[in-house]
Design a protein around this motif. Structure first.
Motif, mmCIF file in Angstrom:
data_model
loop_
_atom_site.group_PDB
_atom_site.id
_atom_site.type_symbol
_atom_site.label_atom_id
_atom_site.label_comp_id
_atom_site.label_asym_id
_atom_site.label_seq_id
_atom_site.Cartn_x
_atom_site.Cartn_y
_atom_site.Cartn_z
ATOM 1 N N THR A 91 0.850 -1.176 0.000
ATOM 2 C CA THR A 91 0.000 0.000 0.000
ATOM 3 C C THR A 91 0.891 1.233 0.000
ATOM 4 N N TYR A 92 0.650 2.111 -0.961
ATOM 5 C CA TYR A 92 1.483 3.303 -1.166
ATOM 6 C C TYR A 92 0.790 4.549 -0.634
ATOM 7 N N LEU A 93 1.574 5.406 0.028
ATOM 8 C CA LEU A 93 1.152 6.770 0.323
ATOM 9 C C LEU A 93 1.815 7.655 -0.712
ATOM 10 N N VAL A 94 0.997 8.419 -1.441
ATOM 11 C CA VAL A 94 1.482 9.251 -2.545
ATOM 12 C C VAL A 94 0.786 10.605 -2.464
ATOM 13 N N PRO B 85 -4.742 6.076 0.173
ATOM 14 C CA PRO B 85 -3.748 5.007 0.005
ATOM 15 C C PRO B 85 -4.077 4.125 -1.193
ATOM 16 N N ILE B 86 -3.029 3.734 -1.927
ATOM 17 C CA ILE B 86 -3.153 2.937 -3.151
ATOM 18 C C ILE B 86 -2.581 1.549 -2.874
ATOM 19 N N SER B 87 -3.394 0.499 -3.014
ATOM 20 C CA SER B 87 -2.955 -0.866 -2.703
ATOM 21 C C SER B 87 -2.836 -1.709 -3.962
ATOM 22 N N GLU B 88 -1.748 -2.479 -4.004
ATOM 23 C CA GLU B 88 -1.508 -3.426 -5.096
ATOM 24 C C GLU B 88 -1.202 -4.791 -4.484
ATOM 25 N N PRO B 89 -1.814 -5.880 -5.001
ATOM 26 C CA PRO B 89 -1.542 -7.209 -4.435
ATOM 27 C C PRO B 89 -0.094 -7.624 -4.673
ATOM 28 N N ILE B 90 0.459 -8.350 -3.711
ATOM 29 C CA ILE B 90 1.816 -8.856 -3.911
ATOM 30 C C ILE B 90 1.760 -10.088 -4.816
ATOM 31 N N ILE B 91 2.844 -10.326 -5.564
ATOM 32 C CA ILE B 91 2.959 -11.518 -6.400
ATOM 33 C C ILE B 91 4.340 -12.142 -6.166
ATOM 34 N N MET C 79 3.362 9.626 -9.295
ATOM 35 C CA MET C 79 4.273 9.092 -8.285
ATOM 36 C C MET C 79 5.698 9.625 -8.421
ATOM 37 N N GLU C 80 5.841 10.825 -9.024
ATOM 38 C CA GLU C 80 7.138 11.483 -8.975
ATOM 39 C C GLU C 80 7.434 11.819 -7.518
ATOM 40 N N GLY C 81 8.719 11.957 -7.198
ATOM 41 C CA GLY C 81 9.085 12.307 -5.837
ATOM 42 C C GLY C 81 8.944 11.127 -4.902
ATOM 43 N N LEU C 82 8.552 11.407 -3.657
ATOM 44 C CA LEU C 82 8.512 10.383 -2.613
ATOM 45 C C LEU C 82 7.188 9.644 -2.578
ATOM 46 N N SER C 83 7.278 8.314 -2.577
ATOM 47 C CA SER C 83 6.148 7.445 -2.253
ATOM 48 C C SER C 83 6.585 6.598 -1.062
ATOM 49 N N ILE C 84 5.683 6.354 -0.139
ATOM 50 C CA ILE C 84 5.980 5.550 1.043
ATOM 51 C C ILE C 84 5.150 4.283 0.962
ATOM 52 N N ALA C 85 5.829 3.125 1.051
ATOM 53 C CA ALA C 85 5.157 1.838 0.897
ATOM 54 C C ALA C 85 5.052 1.114 2.238
ATOM 55 N N ALA C 86 3.992 0.331 2.365
ATOM 56 C CA ALA C 86 3.803 -0.524 3.538
ATOM 57 C C ALA C 86 3.292 -1.876 3.065
ATOM 58 N N LEU C 87 3.708 -2.937 3.745
ATOM 59 C CA LEU C 87 3.152 -4.266 3.505
ATOM 60 C C LEU C 87 1.941 -4.395 4.415
ATOM 61 N N THR C 88 0.765 -4.561 3.817
ATOM 62 C CA THR C 88 -0.471 -4.570 4.595
ATOM 63 C C THR C 88 -1.275 -5.838 4.346
ATOM 64 N N ASN C 89 -2.166 -6.150 5.292
ATOM 65 C CA ASN C 89 -3.055 -7.303 5.126
ATOM 66 C C ASN C 89 -4.473 -6.872 4.783
ATOM 67 N N SER C 90 -4.592 -5.662 4.271
ATOM 68 C CA SER C 90 -5.862 -5.130 3.782
ATOM 69 C C SER C 90 -5.553 -4.202 2.618
ATOM 70 N N ASN D 219 -3.208 -2.276 10.070
ATOM 71 C CA ASN D 219 -3.117 -3.411 9.144
ATOM 72 C C ASN D 219 -1.740 -3.551 8.507
ATOM 73 N N THR D 220 -0.715 -2.970 9.111
ATOM 74 C CA THR D 220 0.634 -3.009 8.543
ATOM 75 C C THR D 220 1.460 -4.114 9.165
ATOM 76 N N LEU D 221 2.188 -4.846 8.312
ATOM 77 C CA LEU D 221 3.110 -5.886 8.759
ATOM 78 C C LEU D 221 4.552 -5.413 8.708
ATOM 79 N N ALA D 222 4.885 -4.538 7.755
ATOM 80 C CA ALA D 222 6.245 -4.005 7.620
ATOM 81 C C ALA D 222 6.167 -2.641 6.947
ATOM 82 N N ALA D 223 7.022 -1.722 7.406
ATOM 83 C CA ALA D 223 7.042 -0.361 6.836
ATOM 84 C C ALA D 223 8.145 0.432 7.534
#
Length: 200
Positions: A124-127, A132-138, A160-171, A183-187
């Motif tokens: 999940t990206y903060l931009v 928040p923008i979420s993309e499934p992991i593969i 998404m120029e500049g800084l985007s902050i990503a988190a591994l989420t379960n939602s 809902n964050t597992l890593a960030a």
């Protein structure tokens, strides 16, 4: 990242009715923004990364700080802010749609193991100030407590120029940045896409 976290601080002050520090924090954001623009210009980059600064939350900033704290005389576990495992961004991001590779040491999470179903996890990206923008992991691979995976970096559609902050989420559905924490597992995973100036 700090400027984004100061936005979170001002939001907290507003909710608590603590209007005293708001003016001072706003002045810091403006002053730091001026400095940042100057440094970016020296590096031949656009002074302003994007139309609106990327927001951040205190828990992500506090987690990132743990990489720099060597020793502390206080028990930081007493500070009521969660500390997440680092989300490492392995692939350098380019100004285009692409897949990025991430890794996170989840060995301290008792709910994650070799038999876990990783299909319900997202990056999940903060931009900027967007939702928040979420993309499934593969392609998840779990070895020795470390989860390695890929996720789409949807650059074109999301400015998404500049800084985007990503988190591994379960939602994947969040009404705002603050909602990610539960809902964050890593960030945080810090992604910087620089747009160079063609000429002065």
């Amino acid at each position: 990242m700090v400027l984004g976290t100061l936005q979170d601080a001002e939001q907290s002050f507003a909710k608590n009715g603590d209007d005293g520090p708001v003016r001072a924090v706003a002045s810091v954001i403006g002053q730091e923004g001026e400095q940042n623009g100057f440094y970016r210009l020296l590096l031949n980059r656009k002074p302003s990364e994007k139309p609106f600064l990327t927001t951040n939350v205190a828990a992500f900033a506090f987690s990132a700080l743990q990489q720099f704290i060597v020793s502390c005389p206080f028990d930081i576990a007493q500070i009521p802010i969660p500390i997440f495992p680092a989300l490492n961004v392995i692939t350098p991001a380019q100004p285009r749609d692409m897949y990025l590779t991430f890794s996170a040491d989840l060995s301290g999470n008792p709910e994650i193991n070799e038999g876990s179903d990783f299909s319900g996890l997202f990056v999940t990206y903060l931009v900027g100030q967007q939702l928040p923008i979420s993309e499934p992991i593969i392609n998840p691979k779990f070895e020795g407590g470390v989860l390695t995976f890929d996720a789409l970096f949807p650059f074109t559609e999301n400015i998404m120029e500049g800084l985007s902050i990503a988190a591994l989420t379960n939602s994947s559905i969040f009404p705002n940045a603050a909602a990610l924490v539960a809902n964050t597992l890593a960030a945080p995973g810090l992604i910087q896409v620089n747009d160079l100036l063609s000429a002065y």
